[in-house]
Write an enzyme that holds these catalytic residues in place. Structure first.
Site, PDB file in Angstrom:
ATOM      1  CG  HIS A  81      -1.897   1.033   1.371  1.00 56.76           C
ATOM      2  ND1 HIS A  81      -3.094   1.012   0.692  1.00 56.76           N
ATOM      3  CD2 HIS A  81      -1.909   2.169   2.117  1.00 56.76           C
ATOM      4  CE1 HIS A  81      -3.809   2.085   1.023  1.00 56.76           C
ATOM      5  NE2 HIS A  81      -3.097   2.818   1.876  1.00 56.76           N
ATOM      6  CG  HIS A 101      -4.826   5.781   0.175  1.00 53.82           C
ATOM      7  ND1 HIS A 101      -4.872   5.660   1.544  1.00 53.82           N
ATOM      8  CD2 HIS A 101      -5.850   6.615  -0.156  1.00 53.82           C
ATOM      9  CE1 HIS A 101      -5.863   6.394   2.026  1.00 53.82           C
ATOM     10  NE2 HIS A 101      -6.461   6.991   1.010  1.00 53.82           N
ATOM     11  CG  ASP A 139      -5.517   2.884   4.917  1.00 46.58           C
ATOM     12  OD1 ASP A 139      -4.674   2.619   5.785  1.00 46.58           O
ATOM     13  OD2 ASP A 139      -5.318   3.678   3.973  1.00 46.58           O
ATOM     14  CG  ASP A 191      -0.706   5.453   2.758  1.00 46.29           C
ATOM     15  OD1 ASP A 191      -1.873   5.436   2.325  1.00 46.29           O
ATOM     16  OD2 ASP A 191      -0.321   4.744   3.705  1.00 46.29           O
ATOM     17  CG  MET A 212      -9.786   6.719   4.745  1.00 41.55           C
ATOM     18  SD  MET A 212      -8.102   6.150   4.470  1.00 41.55           S
ATOM     19  CE  MET A 212      -7.250   6.618   5.959  1.00 41.55           C
ATOM     20  CG  MET A 268      -0.188  11.277   2.794  1.00 38.53           C
ATOM     21  SD  MET A 268       0.316  11.110   4.496  1.00 38.53           S
ATOM     22  CE  MET A 268      -0.641   9.665   4.971  1.00 38.53           C
ATOM     23  CG  MET A 313      -4.849  10.098   1.323  1.00 39.10           C
ATOM     24  SD  MET A 313      -4.026   9.438   2.796  1.00 39.10           S
ATOM     25  CE  MET A 313      -2.733   8.468   2.022  1.00 39.10           C
TER      26      MET A 313
HETATM   27  C1  DX5 Z   1      -3.316   7.161   6.702  1.00 34.06           C
HETATM   28  C2  DX5 Z   1      -2.855   6.190   5.625  1.00 34.06           C
HETATM   29  C3  DX5 Z   1      -2.749   4.794   6.129  1.00 34.06           C
HETATM   30  C4  DX5 Z   1      -1.738   4.626   7.225  1.00 34.06           C
HETATM   31  C5  DX5 Z   1      -1.926   3.326   7.925  1.00 34.06           C
HETATM   32  O1  DX5 Z   1      -3.555   8.391   6.128  1.00 34.06           O
HETATM   33  O2  DX5 Z   1      -3.744   6.186   4.531  1.00 34.06           O
HETATM   34  O3  DX5 Z   1      -2.504   3.901   5.054  1.00 34.06           O
HETATM   35  O4  DX5 Z   1      -0.429   4.719   6.771  1.00 34.06           O
HETATM   36  O5  DX5 Z   1      -1.038   3.288   8.995  1.00 34.06           O
HETATM   37  P1  DX5 Z   1      -1.384   2.526  10.360  1.00 34.06           P
HETATM   38  O6  DX5 Z   1      -1.594   1.099  10.016  1.00 34.06           O
HETATM   39  O7  DX5 Z   1      -0.160   2.776  11.185  1.00 34.06           O
HETATM   40  O8  DX5 Z   1      -2.633   3.165  10.921  1.00 34.06           O
HETATM   41 ZN    ZN Z   2      -3.608   4.520   3.026  1.00 35.35          ZN
END
Ligand code: DX5
Ligand code: ZN
Length: 242
Positions: free
Chosen positions: A45, A78, A187, A47, A149, A49, A80
């Protein structure tokens, strides 16, 4: 070449564990993804951001391209980030298998999901804790994955929000009624003590960042540590089966 998921497990809903690289050691990212996949993870996965849609900044398509060249085969991106449409093209070029977007980050979520599929990737739609699942109904034909989420997006290591379970159940009902093969991913805050409830509510794809990459070092290899956590998560899932 994109990975053919069908050759590993049936797409029809074997549980998948997806470690989030957000909690990995970025100085050794290639080894980290090798280790979690060798330890039994199903996909990685990734992420993204942008310090605008969410209050944090992580990695972009260049890092994914490097990981693909390194050999990473199964990746779920993912996003964001806002605006999102131009990034979709970049991540398709970089080799994403799945790309998930948040409806609030796109002026036209149906078009954004279409861009993902036209590029040859599978399309995901992500729901924040404050986003109603009703958004899914008009878009269900356009999605291959629903991401619920269970924390507010932006940071790893947050506590699981139990209110997300009702949303997982509602998403499961809509997915089953559609008769389509759609993954239901959860997630945020997934650990040994939360994964079973998420599975019982209907999730089949489990993102875990800090639970896996933050596993205590046992003195063996990191791969051994990751294997122990992933096996423990799978035991929690197996215990739920009839
Ligand atoms: C949060 C992310 C998640 C996060 C999950 O914004 O989208 O994917 O990294 O991390 P844990 O498992 O530590 O909550
Ligand atoms: Zn994520």
């Amino acid at each position: 070449m994109r990975h053919d998921f069908a050759d590993r497990r049936s797409f029809a809903m074997q549980p998948w564990i997806a470690p989030s690289i957000l909690a990995a050691d970025f100085a050794r990212l290639g080894e980290e993804v090798d280790d979690v996949l060798a330890a039994g993870a199903d996909l990685v996965h990734f992420d993204v951001m942008d310090n605008h849609y969410v209050p944090n900044l992580s990695v972009g398509p260049l890092v994914l391209e490097s990981l693909r060249r390194h050999g990473l085969a199964r990746v779920d991106v993912h996003l964001m980030a806002k605006p999102v449409d131009r990034l979709i093209g970049d991540f398709i070029k970089a080799g994403a298998d799945f790309i998930s977007i948040h409806p609030e980050a796109s002026e036209h979520p149906h078009r954004s999901l279409g861009l993902i599929r036209e590029g040859g990737a599978k399309a995901g739609l992500a729901f924040n804790p404050g986003t109603p699942i009703a958004f899914l109904e008009p878009l269900i034909e356009a999605v291959d994955l629903v991401l619920v989420m269970s924390v507010n997006p932006g940071f790893g290591g947050q506590a699981f929000l139990p209110s997300s379970l009702a949303k997982v159940r509602a998403a499961r009902r809509l997915i089953d009624a559609s008769g389509r093969e759609i993954r239901l991913q959860i997630d945020g805050g997934i650990q040994r003590d939360t994964i079973a409830a998420a599975f019982a509510a209907g999730a089949d794809t489990f993102v875990a960042g800090s639970a896996i990459f933050g596993a205590p070092a046992s003195g063996g290899t990191r791969m051994d540590d990751y294997q122990a956590v992933i096996a423990a998560l799978r035991r929690e899932l197996d215990a739920q089966r009839p």
